[in-house]
Every structure is written in structure tokens, then in C-alpha cells.
Design an enzyme around this catalytic site. Structure first.
Site, PDB file in Angstrom:
ATOM      1  N   HIS A 175       0.879  -1.169   0.000  1.00 53.60           N
ATOM      2  CA  HIS A 175       0.000   0.000   0.000  1.00 53.60           C
ATOM      3  C   HIS A 175       0.924   1.229   0.000  1.00 53.60           C
ATOM      4  O   HIS A 175       2.013   1.185   0.589  1.00 53.60           O
ATOM      5  CB  HIS A 175      -0.836  -0.038   1.281  1.00 53.60           C
ATOM      6  CG  HIS A 175      -1.903   1.000   1.378  1.00 53.60           C
ATOM      7  ND1 HIS A 175      -1.633   2.308   1.700  1.00 53.60           N
ATOM      8  CD2 HIS A 175      -3.241   0.925   1.201  1.00 53.60           C
ATOM      9  CE1 HIS A 175      -2.772   2.995   1.731  1.00 53.60           C
ATOM     10  NE2 HIS A 175      -3.766   2.186   1.425  1.00 53.60           N
ATOM     11  N   ASP A 227       3.562  -3.801   7.947  1.00 58.32           N
ATOM     12  CA  ASP A 227       2.262  -3.166   7.750  1.00 58.32           C
ATOM     13  C   ASP A 227       1.188  -4.214   8.064  1.00 58.32           C
ATOM     14  O   ASP A 227       0.940  -5.123   7.276  1.00 58.32           O
ATOM     15  CB  ASP A 227       2.151  -2.679   6.292  1.00 58.32           C
ATOM     16  CG  ASP A 227       0.795  -2.034   6.007  1.00 58.32           C
ATOM     17  OD1 ASP A 227      -0.093  -2.106   6.881  1.00 58.32           O
ATOM     18  OD2 ASP A 227       0.634  -1.479   4.902  1.00 58.32           O
ATOM     19  N   GLN A 253      -3.934  -5.111   7.141  1.00 58.82           N
ATOM     20  CA  GLN A 253      -4.857  -6.145   6.642  1.00 58.82           C
ATOM     21  C   GLN A 253      -4.666  -7.491   7.337  1.00 58.82           C
ATOM     22  O   GLN A 253      -5.340  -8.459   6.996  1.00 58.82           O
ATOM     23  CB  GLN A 253      -4.683  -6.332   5.123  1.00 58.82           C
ATOM     24  CG  GLN A 253      -4.979  -5.112   4.290  1.00 58.82           C
ATOM     25  CD  GLN A 253      -6.453  -4.695   4.289  1.00 58.82           C
ATOM     26  OE1 GLN A 253      -7.331  -5.412   4.775  1.00 58.82           O
ATOM     27  NE2 GLN A 253      -6.727  -3.526   3.754  1.00 58.82           N
ATOM     28  N   LYS A 262     -10.557  -0.806  10.467  1.00 56.81           N
ATOM     29  CA  LYS A 262     -10.662  -2.045   9.677  1.00 56.81           C
ATOM     30  C   LYS A 262     -10.937  -3.245  10.579  1.00 56.81           C
ATOM     31  O   LYS A 262     -10.978  -4.384  10.115  1.00 56.81           O
ATOM     32  CB  LYS A 262      -9.363  -2.290   8.896  1.00 56.81           C
ATOM     33  CG  LYS A 262      -9.080  -1.226   7.822  1.00 56.81           C
ATOM     34  CD  LYS A 262      -7.852  -1.612   7.025  1.00 56.81           C
ATOM     35  CE  LYS A 262      -7.207  -0.453   6.300  1.00 56.81           C
ATOM     36  NZ  LYS A 262      -7.927  -0.008   5.120  1.00 56.81           N
ATOM     37  N   CYS A 310      -4.665   2.280  -3.755  1.00 57.28           N
ATOM     38  CA  CYS A 310      -3.441   2.875  -3.190  1.00 57.28           C
ATOM     39  C   CYS A 310      -2.263   1.917  -3.364  1.00 57.28           C
ATOM     40  O   CYS A 310      -1.427   1.763  -2.456  1.00 57.28           O
ATOM     41  CB  CYS A 310      -3.607   3.250  -1.721  1.00 57.28           C
ATOM     42  SG  CYS A 310      -4.957   4.371  -1.437  1.00 57.28           S
TER      43      CYS A 310
HETATM   44  N1  7TS Z   1      -1.718  -0.578   4.641  1.00 55.19           N
HETATM   45  C1  7TS Z   1      -2.594  -1.400   4.049  1.00 55.19           C
HETATM   46  C2  7TS Z   1      -2.149  -2.781   3.651  1.00 55.19           C
HETATM   47  C3  7TS Z   1      -3.891  -0.967   3.809  1.00 55.19           C
HETATM   48  O1  7TS Z   1      -4.743  -1.790   3.202  1.00 55.19           O
HETATM   49  C4  7TS Z   1      -4.261   0.348   4.184  1.00 55.19           C
HETATM   50  C5  7TS Z   1      -5.621   0.902   3.861  1.00 55.19           C
HETATM   51  C6  7TS Z   1      -3.314   1.144   4.835  1.00 55.19           C
HETATM   52  C7  7TS Z   1      -2.053   0.651   5.044  1.00 55.19           C
HETATM   53  C8  7TS Z   1      -3.641   2.506   5.313  1.00 55.19           C
HETATM   54  O2  7TS Z   1      -4.589   2.459   6.334  1.00 55.19           O
HETATM   55  P1  7TS Z   1      -5.307   3.793   6.830  1.00 55.19           P
HETATM   56  O3  7TS Z   1      -6.297   3.304   7.837  1.00 55.19           O
HETATM   57  O4  7TS Z   1      -4.260   4.663   7.405  1.00 55.19           O
HETATM   58  O5  7TS Z   1      -5.957   4.391   5.614  1.00 55.19           O
HETATM   59  N2  7TS Z   1      -6.228   0.287   2.777  1.00 55.19           N
HETATM   60  C9  7TS Z   1      -7.351   0.673   2.149  1.00 55.19           C
HETATM   61  C10 7TS Z   1      -7.872  -0.059   1.078  1.00 55.19           C
HETATM   62  O6  7TS Z   1      -7.379  -1.091   0.650  1.00 55.19           O
HETATM   63  N3  7TS Z   1      -8.982   0.554   0.650  1.00 55.19           N
HETATM   64  O7  7TS Z   1      -9.180   1.651   1.368  1.00 55.19           O
HETATM   65  C11 7TS Z   1      -8.163   1.745   2.315  1.00 55.19           C
END
Ligand code: 7TS
Length: 405
Positions: A120, A197, A200, A223, A360
């Protein structure tokens, strides 16, 4: 322990699942929030609503107690110490904090940072920035034919110049689980630190940071049934203590002189200003909720749905499936000849919510030779009926767009 047969009871906890015919398959973007989490947020906002760490009155003591108890819940959830949990705005802020604090202090010219095209942007870009500023090298693990990170390929890029390894634990597009434990062991052998990271992975599987031996892991509350605006950076205490704050101000100092300052110990030196009180209480309530459901249930339900969905999707003619061997409840596909955003809009007509876009992860889109994909992502409250609705929506969209070919 919750049984699979209790799925209808679980769905009662979520307003939209109870009161609408929504098929929600965008859980990798954000999960839905159960009533228990909303109640905890309401309790703080309605019955307390005050600041923490500074008020000398009962309400402030109670808010402080709930805020710090939430930190202990996170610590127990990922198996680390209380003082190793830093509250952040989300996974992105946590990943950035590692790069801007640890990276800016310890990366020097000529050092190597390993990341991957599966990342990401929030995992990759903070290190791209550090590499540019510090004249370090950003090295990409070659992905295998399925676009996975493998140990074999990781070994090809690991050198004695590697100082940091920044990799995803579970891909938000391909649903692959990285063999991170073995990678961490190899990285440590050359003295590199590993920033994982976990955005997920932590919501979907039991993650034990002590067992993984990772140096840092980042994840988001929203999430994993918690609210938006809260995330976590876990860091080994010695590393956190050796790092400098990147934001300065209230609540993070010991003593301020005119030309100097001493900071509190970690985690507080990284939590500048009024902390994310409601968010922390919310993630604490989300952890209570997930503990009640249990990861046995979460993992078995998601695995059942994955197998059920893949069996059907593999048989749909004209459907390009990008990860037929996904390890999690994340499935990426396209309908041949139709733009993913058009597919998403057609699904919306059927009340099926999924995500279409580059997720992303633009470098990965280049690897897949796509501008975007459609992504369906499950959580433990989804059912086979949701998959049936997805398959039906795909068939209808295909019929509709075929008219224009
Ligand atoms: N890393 C991964 C693997 C992610 O899927 C996401 C968000 C982030 C970091 C960033 O997380 P945030 O909470 O700071 O935004 N992923 C997604 C997605 O896949 N669709 O919308 C957000």
C-alpha cells in the site's frame, strides 16, 4: 466461544446488516462497526467528554482510566507490553512515524531499505521519502509469477547494507500473506529492523508480535470494527526509546526550558496534544468484541467464504481473476472490456458495495498491467448469501455491458 451457527446473532450487532439488504464487501477499506463499539463511543462522548492525564476531578480520572485500559487491551491483543503501544491516527500515521522518526535518525547515505511492489502507498512512500532525503537506496523484492513476496526472492535483495525492511503482512489487493516471520529472522541476521504493515492482517488473524519478533507493526482501528481516526504503532521498547518525537507540544514533555526540553518516555513522547481519547476507547471496545467472537471463528468463516467465492468466480466466463490463490478474504478481478468503476456502479444498483480503483497500490497495478481492479473483501459477518449476491451482480453487469459491445 462463538459458533458458526451464531452468524445471524452476530449480524444483529451491525445496524446495516440488521436493517438493510446491503451486501457489504468492502471490508479491506473499512469494516462496519458493531453496536458495542458505538455504545462505548457514546458513553465517553455523553457521560464523560473530558480530557485525560490532566484533570484533577472524577470525570477526568475515569476518562484517563478508560484511555489507558484501552492501551492495555491492545497490548494483550497483540501480545506486547503496555508501554510499547503508541496510539496514532491510523495505520498510515503509524507507518509514517517509523520512517520519519527511526528512518530519519538512523538511515544514512548508501544504506539500503527493502520494500515491495505489493505495498500500500502508506507502507512504501514514507521510505521513498527517507531514501530521497538521506540518499539511501530503496530496493524492491522481486515478486514471483503470482505477484507474491517469497523468502527466496527476499534473500536475493538482503545485504549487509540493508538497514530497514518495510513490508506488508497481508496485501490489500492480492490477499497474500507474506512469510514475514522468516523474513524478520533473516533481516535480523544482518542487523536490519523490520516495519510490518499489519493493516490487513491484525483484523483477520491472531498476530503475536513477540512470536513474530517484528520491530514495528502498524494497524488501524476502522478495519477491525473500531472507529476511524485511531491506529496503533507497536514498537520494541528499546527502539521506541531510542527514537525522537516528530511532533512537539502538550502532554509529551517532562520539563521545558527556554532552549531545551526533556520528553516523557515512550509511548507518551509520540502522543502530542490531547490524545485520541474516544478513538482509543473505541478500539478497546472493538478488541473486546473481536475477542468475544474469537479468531477461530473469524478465520474459519473467512476461509469458508473464500473457498465458496473462488469456486464460483473461477467459472464465470470473461472474468479475469487476479488472485485465484488468495490466502485471505480479498479477491481482485475485472470484467473483460468493462472499466472497474463502471462495474462498481453497476454493483451499487444491486446494493453490493465493493471497491474499484488502484487501491493505493499503483506499482502493483503496473505489475498486473491494469489501471484498476474490482475488489471484494470479506469479514466474519459476511455469509454465503453475500457471495451469491456478488455473483448475481457480476452476471447482471456482464449482461448489461455486453449490450454495448
Ligand atoms: N496498509 C494497508 C495494507 C492498507 O490496506 C491500508 C488501507 C493502509 C495501510 C492505510 O490504512 P489507513 O487506515 O491509514 O488508511 N487500505 C485501504 C484499502 O485497501 N482501501 O481503502 C483503504
Amino acid at each position: 466461544m462463538i459458533k458458526i451457527s451464531d452468524i445471524n446473532k452476530i449480524r444483529e450487532d451491525f445496524y446495516l446488516l440488521k436493517n438493510s439488504d446491503l451486501t457489504y464487501l468492502d471490508n479491506a477499506a473499512s469494516s462496519l462497526k458493531p453496536q458495542q463499539v458505538i455504545d462505548a463511543l457514546n458513553y465517553y462522548n455523553e457521560k464523560l467528554g473530558v480530557n485525560v492525564h490532566r484533570g484533577v476531578y472524577k470525570l477526568s480520572y475515569e476518562a484517563t482510566d478508560l484511555y489507558e485500559k484501552a492501551r492495555q487491551k491492545v497490548a494483550d491483543f497483540i501480545h506486547c507490553k503496555f508501554k510499547e503501544v503508541v496510539f496514532t491516527r491510523g495505520a498510515s500515521s503509524a507507518l509514517n512515524l517509523v520512517a520519519s522518526s527511526y528512518g530519519m535518525k538512523y538511515i544514512n547515505e548508501g544504506d539500503e531499505i527493502i520494500t515491495s511492489e505489493l505495498e500500500h502507498h502508506s507502507s512504501m512512500l514514507p521510505w521513498q521519502h527517507v531514501a530521497k532525503v538521506k540518499k539511501a537506496k530503496l530496493i524492491y523484492v522481486p515478486l514471483d509469477a503470482e505477484h507474491r513476496i517469497t523468502i527466496e526472492n527476499f534473500k536475493k535483495v538482503l545485504t549487509h547494507k540493508t538497514k530497514v525492511v518495510a513490508l506488508t503482512h497481508a496485501s490489500n489487493v492480492m490477499g497474500y500473506i507474506t512469510p514475514i516471520k522468516e523474513i524478520i529472522k533473516l533481516a535480523h541476521e544482518v542487523g536490519a529492523v523490520v516495519s510490518v504493515d499489519g493493516a490487513q492482517s491484525v483484523p483477520h488473524m491472531k498476530v503475536d508480535v513477540k512470536e513474530l519478533d517484528c520491530d514495528f507493526i502498524s494497524f488501524s482501528g476502522h478495519k477491525m470494527c473500531g472507529p476511524t481516526g485511531i491506529g496503533v504503532l507497536y514498537g520494541k521498547y528499546k527502539l521506541l526509546q531510542s527514537m525522537d518525537p516528530v511532533e512537539f507540544g502538550g502532554d509529551m514533555i517532562d520539563y521545558v526550558y527556554l532552549q531545551d526540553v526533556t520528553f516523557k518516555d515512550a509511548p507518551y513522547k509520540f502522543e502530542t496534544g490531547t490524545p485520541i481519547i474516544a478513538g482509543a476507547i473505541g478500539i478497546g471496545a472493538a478488541i473486546d468484541y473481536l475477542n468475544e467472537i474469537g479468531f477461530d471463528f473469524i478465520e474459519s468463516q473467512e476461509s469458508k467464504l473464500r473457498i465458496y467465492a473462488l469456486t464460483q468466480l473461477k467459472n464465470i466466463e470473461g472474468l479475469q481473476l487476479f488472485n485465484p490463490n488468495t490466502d485471505t478474504g480479498i479477491i481482485s478481478f475485472n470484467i473483460e472490456g468493462v472499466h472497474p468503476h463502471d462495474v462498481a456502479s453497476a454493483f451499487d444498483q444491486e446494493n453490493v458495495a465493493i471497491r474499484a480503483g488502484h487501491h493505493c497500490a499503483q506499482p502493483l497495478m503496473n505489475c498486473l498491467k491494469q489501471v484498476a481492479t474490482v475488489r471484494a473483501s470479506f469479514y466474519f459477518y459476511n455469509t454465503e448469501k453475500d457471495i451469491d449476491n456478488l455473483v448475481e451482480a457480476i452476471k447482471k453487469a456482464k449482461e448489461f455491458f455486453d449490450l454495448f459491445k
